[in-house]
Design an enzyme around this catalytic site. Structure first.
Site, PDB file in Angstrom:
ATOM      1  N   GLU A  62       0.813  -1.221   0.000  1.00 53.63           N
ATOM      2  CA  GLU A  62       0.000   0.000   0.000  1.00 53.63           C
ATOM      3  C   GLU A  62       0.844   1.267   0.000  1.00 53.63           C
ATOM      4  O   GLU A  62       0.512   2.253  -0.669  1.00 53.63           O
ATOM      5  CB  GLU A  62      -0.946  -0.020   1.201  1.00 53.63           C
ATOM      6  CG  GLU A  62      -2.091  -0.996   1.087  1.00 53.63           C
ATOM      7  CD  GLU A  62      -1.668  -2.445   1.296  1.00 53.63           C
ATOM      8  OE1 GLU A  62      -0.511  -2.676   1.751  1.00 53.63           O
ATOM      9  OE2 GLU A  62      -2.476  -3.351   1.023  1.00 53.63           O
ATOM     10  N   HIS A 131      -9.877  -5.373  10.290  1.00 49.70           N
ATOM     11  CA  HIS A 131     -10.475  -5.292   8.964  1.00 49.70           C
ATOM     12  C   HIS A 131     -11.872  -4.692   8.955  1.00 49.70           C
ATOM     13  O   HIS A 131     -12.594  -4.839   7.971  1.00 49.70           O
ATOM     14  CB  HIS A 131     -10.527  -6.688   8.325  1.00 49.70           C
ATOM     15  CG  HIS A 131      -9.186  -7.253   8.019  1.00 49.70           C
ATOM     16  ND1 HIS A 131      -8.637  -8.271   8.762  1.00 49.70           N
ATOM     17  CD2 HIS A 131      -8.279  -6.937   7.077  1.00 49.70           C
ATOM     18  CE1 HIS A 131      -7.442  -8.577   8.284  1.00 49.70           C
ATOM     19  NE2 HIS A 131      -7.193  -7.775   7.261  1.00 49.70           N
TER      20      HIS A 131
END
Length: 352
Positions: A62, A131
């Site tokens: 990322e 998450h």
């Protein structure tokens, strides 16, 4: 432009298609973007029309992909980066906070960073502490970043198109449970301003301010309150930065009561900022202290039983409104339409 009914996910995909067709400088990148599932359908088929040079898959890096996006943005491109979970963006905060957000300011307005980043928030997908977070307050705290959270399908399309054209870095947070919700979406290329809230329902007794998916829970609470004679006005915030306090203040002046609901944590969150600004500007109009509804200050639980207790729903908003209005009405919690509360409620279909 003509109105059609599209799902939220379809509206996002349409915005991608139209921006890629309209501007050769636009490209889309992210882990799984050209994949068969197409990020819940929002990027499905893009690679077939525009090719791998404009619809890029990325490795699970990322920080690296955000650096690529920023570098191309300051060089003239208009990248749209997609994070399948907002949690993944934590690994790119240095680039976003120290670089992208500061670019325009550091170079005296001569440099731009037209970077759009889609991030998915929500629950019931992988679940658990790492998450399922809603980190919008992080991004809204950083000067130089615009942060929007569209609730309706029309805003999902119009705000994405506006973000891609904007010269500032724009964070778009999409709740996973909104992807199946339908609404009126004009055909063709149109833009929704990255500012201003939307009054989705008029009322005179209490103001509900909803953020993202919690706007729909606020709408359901308002419908239940109608049955007991309490009129709730529902304001969809839409934009965290810049924030539209004027619309909320005008509503509070009429109702005298305020309940703010967010998908994120209440402590140090968006609800606190909204209530603070309303109190500063409309204190004499408030009949009762405002109420904020959101997540408790603990990490997201994984088990269904704990998740049922962790996430607020329309019943929590409605009962808070009954208390604020000194009503003696009783609203019963209706049975869940699903085996447990951690899958999308199928009754939220729209159109909104």
């Amino acid at each position: 432009m003509t109105d059609r009914i599209l799902k939220y996910s379809e509206a996002i995909r349409e915005a991608h298609m139209e921006s890629l067709r309209a501007n050769p400088d636009v490209y889309v990148l992210g882990l799984g973007v050209p994949g068969p599932t197409g990020i819940f359908g929002t990027t499905s088929g893009l690679v077939d029309e525009f090719g791998k040079e404009r619809v890029l898959d990325m490795p699970a890096s990322e920080g690296g992909m955000t650096g690529v996006a920023l570098g191309t943005a300051v060089s003239g491109a208009r990248p749209v980066m997609v994070h399948m979970r907002v949690d993944f963006a934590v690994l790119s905060m240095e680039t976003l906070v120290n670089q992208a957000a500061k670019w325009h300011y550091m170079y005296g307005g001569k440099m731009r960073a037209p970077l759009t980043i889609r991030m998915i928030i929500g629950r019931g997908w992988g679940q658990g502490p790492q998450h399922s977070q809603s980190l919008q307050a992080w991004f809204a705290h950083i000067p130089g970043l615009k942060v929007v959270m569209p609730t309706t399908a029309m805003d999902a399309k119009g705000m994405l198109l506006s973000a891609i054209e904007d010269d500032a870095p724009v964070i778009i947070l999409e709740h996973r449970w909104l992807y199946g919700v339908s609404g009126h979406v004009p055909a063709g290329y149109f833009k929704t301003p990255l500012s201003g809230s939307n009054v989705m329902r008029n009322g005179s007794d209490v103001t509900f301010v909803g953020i993202s998916y919690m706007t729909l829970e606020s709408m359901r609470a308002a419908e239940e309150l109608d049955k007991v004679g309490i009129g709730a006005e529902v304001v969809d915030l839409r934009c965290l930065t810049p924030i539209d306090i004027d619309t909320i203040v005008e509503s509070v002046k009429k109702t005298g009561r305020l309940i703010v609901s967010d998908t994120g944590h209440t402590e140090y969150g968006a609800t606190a900022e909204i209530i603070t600004q309303v109190v500063q500007r409309a204190m004499p109009y408030l009949k009762k202290p405002p109420v904020r509804i959101g997540l408790p200050a603990i990490p997201t639980p994984t088990t269904p039983a704990l998740a049922d207790l962790y996430y607020p729903r329309s019943i929590d908003i409605a009962r808070a409104a009954i208390e604020l209005t000194d009503s003696t009405a009783v609203i019963e919690d209706r049975p869940s339409p699903t085996p447990w509360h951690d899958v999308p409620d199928p009754s939220f279909t729209g159109p909104y």
